[in-house]
Design a protein around this motif. Structure first.
Motif, mmCIF file in Angstrom:
data_model
loop_
_atom_site.group_PDB
_atom_site.id
_atom_site.type_symbol
_atom_site.label_atom_id
_atom_site.label_comp_id
_atom_site.label_asym_id
_atom_site.label_seq_id
_atom_site.Cartn_x
_atom_site.Cartn_y
_atom_site.Cartn_z
ATOM 1 N N GLN A 38 0.723 -1.086 -0.060
ATOM 2 C CA GLN A 38 -0.022 -0.154 0.064
ATOM 3 C C GLN A 38 0.902 1.371 -0.073
ATOM 4 O OE1 GLN A 38 -3.608 0.130 0.170
ATOM 5 N NE2 GLN A 38 -2.900 2.229 -0.474
ATOM 6 N N ALA A 39 1.956 1.030 0.797
ATOM 7 C CA ALA A 39 2.833 2.438 0.712
ATOM 8 C C ALA A 39 3.600 2.657 -0.551
ATOM 9 C CB ALA A 39 4.085 2.173 1.776
ATOM 10 N N ASP A 42 0.773 4.042 -2.865
ATOM 11 C CA ASP A 42 0.761 5.520 -2.321
ATOM 12 C C ASP A 42 1.704 6.429 -2.775
ATOM 13 O OD1 ASP A 42 -1.845 4.743 -1.239
ATOM 14 O OD2 ASP A 42 -0.638 4.937 0.744
ATOM 15 N N GLY A 43 2.938 5.732 -3.152
ATOM 16 C CA GLY A 43 4.014 6.529 -3.787
ATOM 17 C C GLY A 43 4.267 6.669 -5.383
ATOM 18 N N ARG A 46 2.725 1.026 -9.444
ATOM 19 C CA ARG A 46 1.553 0.162 -9.764
ATOM 20 C C ARG A 46 1.907 -1.251 -10.304
ATOM 21 N NH1 ARG A 46 -0.022 3.812 -7.454
ATOM 22 N NH2 ARG A 46 -1.242 5.593 -8.332
ATOM 23 N N LEU A 68 -5.279 -4.380 -3.054
ATOM 24 C CA LEU A 68 -4.777 -3.290 -4.012
ATOM 25 C C LEU A 68 -5.346 -4.296 -5.409
ATOM 26 C CD1 LEU A 68 -1.447 -2.521 -2.677
ATOM 27 C CD2 LEU A 68 -3.030 -1.343 -2.570
ATOM 28 N N TRP A 201 6.245 3.000 7.108
ATOM 29 C CA TRP A 201 5.532 2.834 5.494
ATOM 30 C C TRP A 201 5.584 4.014 5.037
ATOM 31 C CZ3 TRP A 201 6.445 -1.667 5.594
ATOM 32 C CH2 TRP A 201 6.104 -2.694 6.368
ATOM 33 N N THR A 205 6.960 5.070 0.954
ATOM 34 C CA THR A 205 6.046 6.160 0.111
ATOM 35 C C THR A 205 6.985 7.110 -0.319
ATOM 36 O OG1 THR A 205 3.883 5.598 1.300
ATOM 37 C CG2 THR A 205 4.091 7.579 -0.260
#
Length: 216
Positions: A38-39, A42-43, A46, A68, A201, A205
């Motif tokens: 997730q981190a 968020d950065g 993909r 995700l 985390w 990111t």
């Protein structure tokens, strides 16, 4: 001779074009998988390559796929048909191997999860090329000749695209991506052990976003 289908090539192309950077992720603690990925997401990352180097790899793939759904989640360090099947069952959307065998190449032709086979020489590349593969992982990139080797391979294989991995650092990723035959770069610098160990985390990111900014 059976050839790689258009579906498989389109899927791998979609994976490689989704993110300029592909983190090579080794999960040492099962609970880290979702927050870590997730981190990264968020950065701006993909595509996630979750390796099978630990006992947590398969479970992590399943968990991250569920958490995700907008990310591409694949299995890395796949070295056998048994692992390939297990990764498929866990929901891996693509498979990455450190090398290749005829058995792995042929199994992938009818697999739901397409293969990004690893090569380090022109002879290995030819094994996949004859079956229709045109996208490969170049590993271990730095040891196998780095950007100079990829430039040389572009001569006899102008229609081949690579994802180099192995020894690449944040500072050198741009050099690889500047090559016409490199679509994306894989690396473990995006998930430093010491940062993951402290579950920072937010820092993950920052590293992801900063690394993408470096190459933009």
């Amino acid at each position: 001779m059976t050839q790689l289908s258009g579906f498989h090539r389109d899927r791998i192309r979609s994976v490689l074009s989704a993110s300029l950077l592909m983190p090579v992720i080794t999960i040492k603690h099962a609970d880290d998988a979702v927050p870590l990925c997730q981190a990264l997401f968020d950065g701006g990352i993909r595509v996630m390559e979750i390796t099978l180097r630990t006992e947590h790899g398969l479970k992590a793939i399943k968990s991250v796929r569920e958490a995700l759904p907008e990310a591409w989640v694949g299995a890395g360090t796949v070295t056998s048909l048994a692992q390939y099947r297990q990764a498929e069952a866990a929901g891996a959307q693509f498979i990455v191997t450190p090398g290749l065998t005829e058995a792995l190449l042929e199994f992938s032709l009818t697999s739901e999860a397409p293969l990004l086979p690893g090569v380090s020489t022109a002879s290995e590349l030819l094994l996949g090329y004859g079956l229709g593969y045109r996208e490969f992982k170049f590993f271990p990139a730095e040891v196998a000749g780095g950007t100079r080797a990829l430039k040389a391979l572009n001569g006899p294989f102008p229609d081949v695209t690579f994802c180099p991995t192995g020894g690449i650092r944040r500072e050198t990723a741009r050099d690889y991506l500047a090559l016409s035959n490199v679509q994306t770069v894989g690396g473990s610098w995006l998930t430093p052990d010491e940062v993951v160990a402290t579950k920072d985390w937010a820092r993950i990111t920052e590293i992801a976003a900063g690394s993408l900014s470096d190459i933009s």
